[in-house]
Design a protein around this motif. Structure first.
Motif, mmCIF file in Angstrom:
data_model
loop_
_atom_site.group_PDB
_atom_site.id
_atom_site.type_symbol
_atom_site.label_atom_id
_atom_site.label_comp_id
_atom_site.label_asym_id
_atom_site.label_seq_id
_atom_site.Cartn_x
_atom_site.Cartn_y
_atom_site.Cartn_z
ATOM 1 N N MET A 69 0.838 -1.178 0.000
ATOM 2 C CA MET A 69 0.000 0.000 0.000
ATOM 3 C C MET A 69 0.882 1.240 0.000
ATOM 4 O O MET A 69 1.908 1.279 0.681
ATOM 5 C CB MET A 69 -0.903 -0.003 1.234
ATOM 6 N N LEU A 70 0.480 2.248 -0.772
ATOM 7 C CA LEU A 70 1.217 3.508 -0.765
ATOM 8 C C LEU A 70 1.081 4.182 0.589
ATOM 9 O O LEU A 70 0.076 4.023 1.277
ATOM 10 C CB LEU A 70 0.687 4.430 -1.864
ATOM 11 N N THR A 71 2.087 4.963 0.937
ATOM 12 C CA THR A 71 2.086 5.598 2.242
ATOM 13 C C THR A 71 2.623 7.022 2.137
ATOM 14 O O THR A 71 2.948 7.514 1.050
ATOM 15 C CB THR A 71 2.899 4.745 3.248
ATOM 16 N N VAL A 72 2.739 7.666 3.265
ATOM 17 C CA VAL A 72 3.210 9.049 3.344
ATOM 18 C C VAL A 72 4.598 9.146 2.706
ATOM 19 O O VAL A 72 5.469 8.321 2.961
ATOM 20 C CB VAL A 72 3.239 9.512 4.816
ATOM 21 N N GLY A 73 4.767 10.151 1.857
ATOM 22 C CA GLY A 73 6.026 10.377 1.177
ATOM 23 C C GLY A 73 6.077 9.786 -0.213
ATOM 24 O O GLY A 73 6.893 10.197 -1.036
ATOM 25 N N ASP A 74 5.186 8.823 -0.518
ATOM 26 C CA ASP A 74 5.121 8.247 -1.858
ATOM 27 C C ASP A 74 4.438 9.227 -2.802
ATOM 28 O O ASP A 74 3.650 10.084 -2.372
ATOM 29 C CB ASP A 74 4.325 6.935 -1.857
ATOM 30 N N ARG A 75 4.715 9.061 -4.070
ATOM 31 C CA ARG A 75 4.037 9.852 -5.099
ATOM 32 C C ARG A 75 2.682 9.202 -5.376
ATOM 33 O O ARG A 75 2.597 7.990 -5.550
ATOM 34 C CB ARG A 75 4.880 9.901 -6.357
ATOM 35 N N PHE A 76 1.633 10.023 -5.406
ATOM 36 C CA PHE A 76 0.318 9.494 -5.739
ATOM 37 C C PHE A 76 0.336 9.104 -7.212
ATOM 38 O O PHE A 76 0.880 9.825 -8.044
ATOM 39 C CB PHE A 76 -0.781 10.529 -5.451
ATOM 40 N N PRO A 77 -0.253 7.962 -7.571
ATOM 41 C CA PRO A 77 -0.181 7.483 -8.957
ATOM 42 C C PRO A 77 -0.857 8.411 -9.953
ATOM 43 O O PRO A 77 -1.849 9.080 -9.635
ATOM 44 C CB PRO A 77 -0.926 6.149 -8.911
ATOM 45 N N SER A 78 -0.324 8.405 -11.154
ATOM 46 C CA SER A 78 -0.990 9.097 -12.256
ATOM 47 C C SER A 78 -2.281 8.345 -12.564
ATOM 48 O O SER A 78 -2.340 7.120 -12.428
ATOM 49 C CB SER A 78 -0.106 9.114 -13.497
ATOM 50 N N PHE A 79 -3.286 9.087 -13.001
ATOM 51 C CA PHE A 79 -4.545 8.443 -13.362
ATOM 52 C C PHE A 79 -5.280 9.267 -14.402
ATOM 53 O O PHE A 79 -5.042 10.474 -14.552
ATOM 54 C CB PHE A 79 -5.436 8.208 -12.137
ATOM 55 N N LYS A 80 -6.149 8.596 -15.120
ATOM 56 C CA LYS A 80 -7.035 9.215 -16.098
ATOM 57 C C LYS A 80 -8.316 8.388 -16.059
ATOM 58 O O LYS A 80 -8.345 7.257 -16.556
ATOM 59 C CB LYS A 80 -6.410 9.179 -17.491
ATOM 60 N N LEU A 81 -9.350 8.940 -15.406
ATOM 61 C CA LEU A 81 -10.572 8.179 -15.152
ATOM 62 C C LEU A 81 -11.814 8.938 -15.607
ATOM 63 O O LEU A 81 -11.878 10.171 -15.513
ATOM 64 C CB LEU A 81 -10.706 7.878 -13.654
ATOM 65 N N ASN A 82 -12.795 8.189 -16.068
ATOM 66 C CA ASN A 82 -14.094 8.784 -16.356
ATOM 67 C C ASN A 82 -14.730 9.184 -15.034
ATOM 68 O O ASN A 82 -14.526 8.523 -14.012
ATOM 69 C CB ASN A 82 -14.998 7.787 -17.083
ATOM 70 N N ALA A 83 -15.494 10.269 -15.074
ATOM 71 C CA ALA A 83 -16.088 10.776 -13.841
ATOM 72 C C ALA A 83 -17.471 11.344 -14.100
ATOM 73 O O ALA A 83 -17.773 11.821 -15.193
ATOM 74 C CB ALA A 83 -15.200 11.860 -13.236
#
Length: 183
Positions: free
Chosen positions: A1-15
């Motif tokens: 699991m990602l945690t503090v200090g990690d880069r949030f993943p790139s994403f491209k999502l319908n919304a």
């Protein structure tokens, strides 16, 4: 699991758009990416499934608090595995979701929830994960709840205030309280 200090993943999502735009089929849908709102903090929170009992209690509260987050330069993105069409039907069917002011993102391929490492191993749905991401796309806060336990949006706002205070904030610190100074 990602945690503090990690880069949030790139994403491209319908919304599904927030507000009245999300209730009109002509204006309801758009694509949201990690590059959107790049000058603002992001509150990204996941829920397991639309049309559930517990999820609306959190989603509605985040919706009511959206002006508080906006006042602090933060946008809200809600995410589940459901399609943007399912999101729209849920908002139309559930009166308390009709005025939801933030977009509901569709992670139907489980790409973002997988990249974040928050899929429940038994159910295959996202856990109740909450990420506060700064303007550099760095995760500054993460919390994850069991599927059966709702989160506390007021605590997320308190943590955002503390992160933006730029100082040491003691236990139960609230915006406006004294911060700690290193000796």
């Amino acid at each position: 699991m990602l945690t503090v200090g990690d880069r949030f993943p790139s994403f491209k999502l319908n919304a599904l758009e927030g507000g009245a735009r999300g209730l009109d089929p002509k204006t309801a849908f758009r694509i949201v990416t990690d590059a959107d709102d790049s000058t603002q903090w992001k509150l990204v929170f996941f829920w397991p499934k639309d049309f559930s009992t517990l999820c609306p209690t959190e989603i509605v509260t985040f919706g009511r608090m959206a002006p508080d987050f906006a006042e602090r330069g933060a946008v809200i993105y809600g995410v589940s595995l459901d399609s943007e069409l399912a999101h729209m039907n849920w908002r139309l069917a559930q009166p308390e979701l009709r005025d939801l002011p933030f977009p509901m993102l569709s992670d139907i391929k489980r790409e973002l929830s997988s990249a974040c490492g928050i899929l429940d191993h038994n159910e295959g749905v996202p856990l109740r994960a909450t990420f506060l991401v700064d303007t550099e796309s760095t995760i500054r806060h993460v919390s994850v709840n069991d599927l059966a336990v709702g989160r506390n949006p007021q605590e997320v706002l308190r943590v955002l205030d503390a992160l933006q205070a730029g100082a040491l904030c003691p236990c139960n610190w609230q915006k406006g309280d004294e911060v700690l100074r290193a000796a």
